[in-house]
Design an enzyme around this catalytic site. Structure first.
Site, PDB file in Angstrom:
ATOM      1  N   ASN A 229       0.787  -1.240   0.000  1.00 34.65           N
ATOM      2  CA  ASN A 229       0.000   0.000   0.000  1.00 34.65           C
ATOM      3  C   ASN A 229       0.823   1.297   0.000  1.00 34.65           C
ATOM      4  OD1 ASN A 229       0.708  -0.507   2.642  1.00 34.65           O
ATOM      5  ND2 ASN A 229      -1.234   0.176   3.505  1.00 34.65           N
TER       6      ASN A 229
ATOM      7  N   LYS B 211      13.223  -6.589  -0.398  1.00 36.14           N
ATOM      8  CA  LYS B 211      12.317  -7.495  -1.128  1.00 36.14           C
ATOM      9  C   LYS B 211      11.007  -6.725  -1.247  1.00 36.14           C
ATOM     10  CE  LYS B 211       9.029 -10.245  -1.447  1.00 36.14           C
ATOM     11  NZ  LYS B 211       7.971  -9.901  -2.426  1.00 36.14           N
TER      12      LYS B 211
ATOM     13  N   THR C 186       5.022  -7.709  -4.397  1.00 37.55           N
ATOM     14  CA  THR C 186       4.826  -7.967  -5.827  1.00 37.55           C
ATOM     15  C   THR C 186       4.069  -6.793  -6.465  1.00 37.55           C
ATOM     16  OG1 THR C 186       4.940 -10.332  -5.519  1.00 37.55           O
ATOM     17  CG2 THR C 186       3.779  -9.568  -7.488  1.00 37.55           C
TER      18      THR C 186
ATOM     19  N   ASP D 164      10.419 -17.026   2.766  1.00 35.11           N
ATOM     20  CA  ASP D 164      10.998 -17.793   3.885  1.00 35.11           C
ATOM     21  C   ASP D 164      12.508 -17.896   3.742  1.00 35.11           C
ATOM     22  OD1 ASP D 164       8.576 -18.129   5.021  1.00 35.11           O
ATOM     23  OD2 ASP D 164       8.342 -20.256   4.537  1.00 35.11           O
TER      24      ASP D 164
ATOM     25  N   GLY E  96       0.889  -7.727   6.744  1.00 41.78           N
ATOM     26  CA  GLY E  96      -0.201  -8.311   7.519  1.00 41.78           C
ATOM     27  C   GLY E  96       0.292  -9.438   8.427  1.00 41.78           C
ATOM     28  N   ASP E  97      -0.566 -10.473   8.558  1.00 41.06           N
ATOM     29  CA  ASP E  97      -0.260 -11.600   9.455  1.00 41.06           C
ATOM     30  C   ASP E  97       1.042 -12.320   9.109  1.00 41.06           C
ATOM     31  OD1 ASP E  97      -2.549 -11.060  10.733  1.00 41.06           O
ATOM     32  OD2 ASP E  97      -3.694 -12.775   9.958  1.00 41.06           O
ATOM     33  N   THR E  98       1.491 -12.155   7.853  1.00 38.11           N
ATOM     34  CA  THR E  98       2.759 -12.772   7.437  1.00 38.11           C
ATOM     35  C   THR E  98       3.843 -12.429   8.468  1.00 38.11           C
ATOM     36  OG1 THR E  98       2.050 -12.015   5.258  1.00 38.11           O
ATOM     37  CG2 THR E  98       4.209 -13.073   5.376  1.00 38.11           C
ATOM     38  N   GLY E  99       3.781 -11.218   9.000  1.00 34.99           N
ATOM     39  CA  GLY E  99       4.789 -10.765   9.960  1.00 34.99           C
ATOM     40  C   GLY E  99       4.799 -11.608  11.225  1.00 34.99           C
TER      41      GLY E  99
ATOM     42  N   GLU F  70       5.691  -4.062  11.672  1.00 36.61           N
ATOM     43  CA  GLU F  70       4.550  -3.147  11.673  1.00 36.61           C
ATOM     44  C   GLU F  70       3.440  -3.851  10.929  1.00 36.61           C
ATOM     45  OE1 GLU F  70       4.167  -0.538  13.359  1.00 36.61           O
ATOM     46  OE2 GLU F  70       6.209  -0.066  13.959  1.00 36.61           O
TER      47      GLU F  70
ATOM     48  N   CYS G 291      -3.039   0.952   6.799  1.00 32.39           N
ATOM     49  CA  CYS G 291      -2.958   0.261   8.096  1.00 32.39           C
ATOM     50  C   CYS G 291      -3.693   1.078   9.154  1.00 32.39           C
ATOM     51  CB  CYS G 291      -1.509   0.030   8.488  1.00 32.39           C
ATOM     52  SG  CYS G 291      -0.510   1.516   8.503  1.00 32.39           S
TER      53      CYS G 291
ATOM     54  N   GLU H  92      -9.998  -6.941   9.519  1.00 38.97           N
ATOM     55  CA  GLU H  92      -9.517  -5.767   8.786  1.00 38.97           C
ATOM     56  C   GLU H  92      -9.928  -5.938   7.315  1.00 38.97           C
ATOM     57  OE1 GLU H  92      -5.224  -5.905   8.427  1.00 38.97           O
ATOM     58  OE2 GLU H  92      -5.056  -3.735   8.441  1.00 38.97           O
TER      59      GLU H  92
HETATM   60  P1  NAP Z   1       1.402  -8.951   3.240  1.00 37.09           P
HETATM   61  O1  NAP Z   1       0.595  -9.827   2.390  1.00 37.09           O
HETATM   62  O2  NAP Z   1       1.716  -9.389   4.628  1.00 37.09           O
HETATM   63  O3  NAP Z   1       2.765  -8.670   2.435  1.00 37.09           O
HETATM   64  C1  NAP Z   1       3.733  -7.805   2.930  1.00 37.09           C
HETATM   65  C2  NAP Z   1       5.063  -8.146   2.313  1.00 37.09           C
HETATM   66  O4  NAP Z   1       5.455  -9.460   2.718  1.00 37.09           O
HETATM   67  C3  NAP Z   1       5.059  -8.179   0.788  1.00 37.09           C
HETATM   68  O5  NAP Z   1       6.273  -7.651   0.334  1.00 37.09           O
HETATM   69  C4  NAP Z   1       4.973  -9.671   0.493  1.00 37.09           C
HETATM   70  O6  NAP Z   1       5.479  -9.999  -0.779  1.00 37.09           O
HETATM   71  C5  NAP Z   1       5.845 -10.209   1.585  1.00 37.09           C
HETATM   72  N1  NAP Z   1       5.682 -11.627   1.890  1.00 37.09           N
HETATM   73  C6  NAP Z   1       4.654 -12.455   1.602  1.00 37.09           C
HETATM   74  N2  NAP Z   1       4.901 -13.691   2.088  1.00 37.09           N
HETATM   75  C7  NAP Z   1       6.110 -13.645   2.685  1.00 37.09           C
HETATM   76  C8  NAP Z   1       6.901 -14.578   3.384  1.00 37.09           C
HETATM   77  N3  NAP Z   1       6.526 -15.836   3.583  1.00 37.09           N
HETATM   78  N4  NAP Z   1       8.085 -14.173   3.870  1.00 37.09           N
HETATM   79  C9  NAP Z   1       8.507 -12.902   3.714  1.00 37.09           C
HETATM   80  N5  NAP Z   1       7.791 -11.966   3.061  1.00 37.09           N
HETATM   81  C10 NAP Z   1       6.597 -12.330   2.561  1.00 37.09           C
HETATM   82  O7  NAP Z   1       0.725  -7.508   3.384  1.00 37.09           O
HETATM   83  P2  NAP Z   1       0.137  -6.578   2.222  1.00 37.09           P
HETATM   84  O8  NAP Z   1      -1.122  -7.195   1.714  1.00 37.09           O
HETATM   85  O9  NAP Z   1       1.208  -6.232   1.254  1.00 37.09           O
HETATM   86  O10 NAP Z   1      -0.196  -5.246   3.038  1.00 37.09           O
HETATM   87  C11 NAP Z   1      -1.381  -5.090   3.751  1.00 37.09           C
HETATM   88  C12 NAP Z   1      -1.168  -5.326   5.231  1.00 37.09           C
HETATM   89  O11 NAP Z   1      -0.100  -4.511   5.696  1.00 37.09           O
HETATM   90  C13 NAP Z   1      -2.370  -4.916   6.057  1.00 37.09           C
HETATM   91  O12 NAP Z   1      -2.608  -5.879   7.060  1.00 37.09           O
HETATM   92  C14 NAP Z   1      -1.950  -3.584   6.680  1.00 37.09           C
HETATM   93  O13 NAP Z   1      -2.620  -3.263   7.855  1.00 37.09           O
HETATM   94  C15 NAP Z   1      -0.496  -3.827   6.874  1.00 37.09           C
HETATM   95  N6  NAP Z   1       0.235  -2.569   6.977  1.00 37.09           N
HETATM   96  C16 NAP Z   1       0.766  -2.219   8.194  1.00 37.09           C
HETATM   97  C17 NAP Z   1       1.426  -1.012   8.337  1.00 37.09           C
HETATM   98  C18 NAP Z   1       2.016  -0.622   9.649  1.00 37.09           C
HETATM   99  O14 NAP Z   1       2.921   0.202   9.646  1.00 37.09           O
HETATM  100  N7  NAP Z   1       1.571  -1.158  10.774  1.00 37.09           N
HETATM  101  C19 NAP Z   1       1.560  -0.150   7.244  1.00 37.09           C
HETATM  102  C20 NAP Z   1       1.011  -0.529   6.023  1.00 37.09           C
HETATM  103  C21 NAP Z   1       0.366  -1.752   5.911  1.00 37.09           C
HETATM  104  P3  NAP Z   1       4.466 -10.384  -1.997  1.00 37.09           P
HETATM  105  O15 NAP Z   1       3.735  -9.134  -2.305  1.00 37.09           O
HETATM  106  O16 NAP Z   1       5.375 -10.828  -3.061  1.00 37.09           O
HETATM  107  O17 NAP Z   1       3.571 -11.463  -1.476  1.00 37.09           O
END
Ligand code: NAP
Length: 506
Positions: free
Chosen positions: A169, A192, A195, A230, A246-249, A264, A298, A391
């Protein structure tokens, strides 16, 4: 235009290259990852699907480049960051174009993201020279049982290789919020990108390349997170992970090695509205906080908790404003644009249908065309509905009517998230008490939640994160404290000893 002019070297045919050791390269995998334009739902760009071997090489280069970078004077690191910031701003148009095509961010907001990112990099350079230019001096006699025989000098040293993973985002802004602090503190970097947002990130990285950073210091590997994520996050070469998403974290933090983590993650930011609130102000903030970038923030307001006595009036005011939101393509700078992927749109629709089955009041008719979802305010939402807790990351906003402030605080604190929240009231004493009672990293009083300005501390409690962001906090997080202790043969007090006593000891 994206991929042309100074950016032509990052493109090979119709595939964007990855960045390693100061060069733009094609992956040996021969595979690419398609980036689908959320508006047209057609492939807009392609990036390299990097291999594990390429990740290994990138980690090696980052490790050796960091050694030299740590010896580069702080003022020189800052100088290069200022240069990169200026180049980034100069090329705001092609980068904004990528944001529009990859993540359907409205045109004006796309430009703002790039300019804000340049400002963030400059501010980081300035903050870095101040806070890294200072250390601490401690003396031993403040601790019981000690004489003044030990002088302790502390300084901040880099961690090594920082692995940065931003979300879709704010792919540029949330990448530089990691790159800037990492570099000024003397670390090297492996990025990284998400996508959706990868090509915007590659253009941004090229601005750092043009600024003349040493080879291998900044690297960028592309590929699907589900495929190389991974391998990257469990790589022994990474000395720190800064992740936003998201939850990936949560799963990364369970798998990662014993290294500092900055996470975050998601949020379910509550907006608590008291009876004495200025309802016009609240309505304006609900529109800005709940529907900007189609709710894909977020810190978007993700649930409104309003006192029953003013709920009808507030809902009417918000409804009138929702009717004025422009829905359409990001190129036309519409307020509501297509959500990032079809699966995201399907997920949002699932939440809407669940609320419908369970009897929520729809203030607008639900409408969807492809990834474009019209904004909906859902009134009379109850805790048994998924939308009360999950969310949506889309333009759907639930309203829960409450009969007491305690009920609102209870709902906020029952969430597994704890990113931000906000409270609207004219009574500052009540606002402070409610703010203290809310289990969230930040509470905004009389305004919608927001991550910026970028130097403010920014953190989530519970499933919303680990550590704290914001320029100063990120620089500190990406360093470790190093101490040197000078042991004296006898207690020494500034101006407190006679020359003769010193002469007898040395
Ligand atoms: P996401 O699906 O968790 O992806 C975030 C990043 O992780 C992307 O670069 C993604 O790459 C990568 N990723 C996916 N699987 C992974 C793995 N197994 N190991 C390491 N990295 C991996 O989140 P999103 O859909 O991009 O973003 C939306 C989420 O972010 C929402 O939950 C939002 O609330 C949260 N967010 C939080 C903040 C904050 O500061 N708290 C700010 C902005 C957004 P790919 O795209 O290649 O899958």
């Amino acid at each position: 235009m994206a991929g042309t002019g100074v950016f032509s070297e990052i493109l090979d045919g119709d595939v964007y290259k990855y960045y390693h050791d100061g060069e733009w390269k094609k992956s040996s995998s021969g595979k690419t990852v398609a980036i689908v334009n959320p508006t047209t739902r057609k492939t807009q760009y392609k990036v390299q699907a990097c291999t594990q071997e390429e990740v290994n090489k990138v980690m090696e280069s980052a490790k050796s480049a960091q050694k030299a970078w740590a010896k580069t004077p702080l003022w020189k690191r800052a100088e290069l960051l200022h240069k990169a910031a200026a180049i980034l701003k100069e090329h705001k148009a092609p980068i904004a174009e990528c944001l529009i095509k990859e993540i359907a961010k409205p045109a004006k907001d796309s430009v703002t993201e790039v300019v804000r990112s340049g400002d963030l990099v400059s501010y980081t350079a300035e903050e870095g020279v101040r806070i890294l230019g200072e250390g601490k001096f401690l003396v031993s006699d403040s601790f019981p049982g000690n004489e003044r025989t030990k002088y302790c000098l502390t300084s901040k040293i880099p961690l090594g290789v920082v692995l940065a993973i931003p979300p879709f985002n704010y792919p540029v802004n949330l990448a530089v919020s990691k790159i800037g602090p990492a570099l000024i503190a003397g670390n090297s970097l492996v990025l990284k990108p998400p996508t959706q947002g990868a090509v915007s990130c590659l253009h941004m990285v090229h601005c750092f390349h043009l600024a003349g950073f040493p080879k291998g210091l900044i690297n960028c590997v592309t590929g699907k997170g589900s495929e190389i994520g991974d391998f990257l996050t469990m790589h022994p070469g990474a000395n720190c992970i800064s992740f936003t998403g998201g939850d990936t974290g949560i799963s990364i933090s369970k798998k990662a090695a014993m290294i500092p983590l900055q996470m975050e993650l998601g949020g379910k930011d509550a907006c608590i509205v008291l009876e004495d609130a200025d309802l016009d102000l609240v309505a304006a903030n609900i529109i800005k906080g709940g529907f900007s970038y189609s709710g894909q923030r977020c810190t978007a307001i993700k649930v409104v908790l309003v006192m029953e006595s003013v709920a009808d009036s507030l809902v009417e005011k918000v409804k009138a404003k929702v009717a004025k939101l422009r829905v359409g393509p990001p190129e036309d700078d519409c307020d509501i644009t297509p959500v990032v992927t079809e699966s995201s749109a399907n997920f949002i629709e699932g939440l809407v249908m669940d609320a419908k089955e369970k009897g929520a009041t729809f203030c607008q008719k639900y409408k969807r065309e492809g990834n474009l979802i019209w904004p909906v305010l859902l009134d009379n939402v109850r805790p048994d509905m998924r939308i009360a807790w999950e969310e949506p990351f889309g333009p759907i906003l639930p309203v829960i009517r409450i009969n007491s402030v305690e009920e609102g605080i209870h709902h906020c604190n029952a969430s597994n998230f704890g990113l931000q929240g906000c409270v609207f009231t004219k009574d500052i004493n009540k606002a402070v008490l409610i703010s203290d009672a809310m289990e969230t990293g930040t509470v905004q009083i009389n305004s919608a939640p927001a991550r910026g300005p970028d130097h403010f501390p920014f953190q989530g409690l519970k499933d919303s994160g680990i550590g704290s962001q914001g320029i100063t906090n990120s620089i500190n997080m990406m360093t470790k404290v190093k101490t040197t202790v000078i042991n004296l043969p006898c207690p020494s007090y500034t101006m407190g000893s006679s020359g003769s006593s010193i002469r007898s000891r040395i």
